[in-house]
Design a protein around this motif. Structure first.
Motif, mmCIF file in Angstrom:
data_model
loop_
_atom_site.group_PDB
_atom_site.id
_atom_site.type_symbol
_atom_site.label_atom_id
_atom_site.label_comp_id
_atom_site.label_asym_id
_atom_site.label_seq_id
_atom_site.Cartn_x
_atom_site.Cartn_y
_atom_site.Cartn_z
ATOM 1 N N ASP A 16 0.828 -1.208 0.000
ATOM 2 C CA ASP A 16 0.000 0.000 0.000
ATOM 3 C C ASP A 16 0.867 1.265 0.000
ATOM 4 O O ASP A 16 0.553 2.241 -0.689
ATOM 5 C CB ASP A 16 -0.934 0.003 1.215
ATOM 6 N N GLY A 25 2.135 1.701 -3.373
ATOM 7 C CA GLY A 25 1.093 2.206 -4.260
ATOM 8 C C GLY A 25 0.933 3.711 -4.168
ATOM 9 O O GLY A 25 0.618 4.376 -5.166
ATOM 10 N N SER A 68 -5.000 2.985 -1.949
ATOM 11 C CA SER A 68 -3.930 2.667 -1.000
ATOM 12 C C SER A 68 -4.073 3.467 0.288
ATOM 13 O O SER A 68 -3.815 2.953 1.382
ATOM 14 C CB SER A 68 -2.565 2.942 -1.641
ATOM 15 N N HIS A 105 -6.802 1.810 2.239
ATOM 16 C CA HIS A 105 -6.288 0.568 2.822
ATOM 17 C C HIS A 105 -5.496 0.858 4.093
ATOM 18 O O HIS A 105 -5.656 0.166 5.109
ATOM 19 C CB HIS A 105 -5.381 -0.154 1.825
#
Length: 285
Positions: free
Chosen positions: A172, A175, A185, A188
């Motif tokens: 993440d 990302g 991301s 997340h």
């Protein structure tokens, strides 16, 4: 039992996270239909990065978690949720699982909004986020942080839970840095933060989702019927063999008197027992 009743029965037998999976699938199918009829349908559900646009649609802080872009997006999220749900509900209550899931979605949405509005130089484009990933990530990182050294069998070797959590968080962060799905991301990471903090506080004996759970209970009560049916006291006359109780007693008494009178006509009054004489005397009054 018709098909609708069968579906209701099957839905009632699902656990809480399986019900969320079913709800996500239903919303995905409806969204696919409305997307063609009403092109702006998605804009009323997904979470926009613009803070003022969000204020005009505050429900999107939760609704975005029930909308998926395509079938593969839905499939992977629901597979994760299914397997995490089985592990989670073997250890914790359904209410705690729901608290973590929804708090993860909300926290993921807030981190997404903060990232795009506090750091406009990093997150420059107007964007939006959708999908259940933040809630799923919250459950996953919660389990990883609560029992980090538990081994998970992966083909021929074991993986510790914290390794899985660390790899996903690393992906993440990557990302965000390389600009690949920055909004997703961020969401997340928001879910991951919530799951981690929840687990660490629970280890210390504090359930940080208690207040949220009470709020959700209160909120759900708003949608339940508040009208109280005024109860009327109805005095029903009981029936025996289709007769009202008074009618049956009267019929029974008359039958008994007729039986005594028949006995007198055949054998005389002296053939009656003491009880039969007393009964006939009382009936004569």
């Amino acid at each position: 039992m018709n098909q609708i009743e069968q579906l209701k029965y099957k839905y009632a037998r699902l656990n809480v996270l399986e019900k969320i999976i079913a709800l996500n699938v239903i919303i995905f199918l409806f969204a696919a239909l409305f997307r063609k009829v009403i092109p702006s349908f998605f804009s009323w559900i997904y979470l926009p990065s613009n803070f003022w646009a969000f204020l005009s649609k505050p429900w999107t802080i939760v609704s975005y978690g029930f909308l998926h872009f395509d079938f593969l997006h839905l499939l992977f999220n629901m597979l994760w949720l299914y397997f995490l749900g089985r592990m989670m509900l073997n250890l914790f209550s359904p209410k705690m699982a729901l608290n973590i899931y929804f708090m993860g979605i909300i926290t993921g949405g807030l981190v997404f909004l903060l990232g795009y509005n506090i750091f406009p130089n990093i997150f420059t484009a107007n964007a939006y986020v959708l999908g259940a990933s933040a809630g799923v990530r919250a459950l996953l990182i919660f389990i990883c942080a609560y029992m980090p050294n538990k081994d998970i069998r992966f083909f021929t070797f074991n993986l510790k839970l914290w390794w899985i959590g660390a790899v996903l968080i690393g992906l993440d962060i990557l990302g965000i840095v390389n600009g690949n799905n920055q909004g997703g991301s961020l969401a997340h990471l928001g879910g991951a933060i919530l799951g981690y903090v929840y687990a660490k506080q629970l280890v210390k004996g504090q359930d940080i989702g208690t207040g949220f759970g009470r709020f959700m209970d209160w909120f759900s009560m708003l949608f339940k019927a508040k009208q109280k049916v005024k109860m009327k006291t109805v005095h029903k006359k009981s029936k025996v063999a289709g007769y009202k109780k008074e009618e049956f007693n009267q019929f029974n008494n008359q039958k008994k008197i007729d039986t005594i009178l028949d006995k007198i006509s055949k054998s005389g009054y002296d053939s009656l027992s003491k009880e039969e004489k007393e009964y006939l005397f009382k009936a004569g009054k």
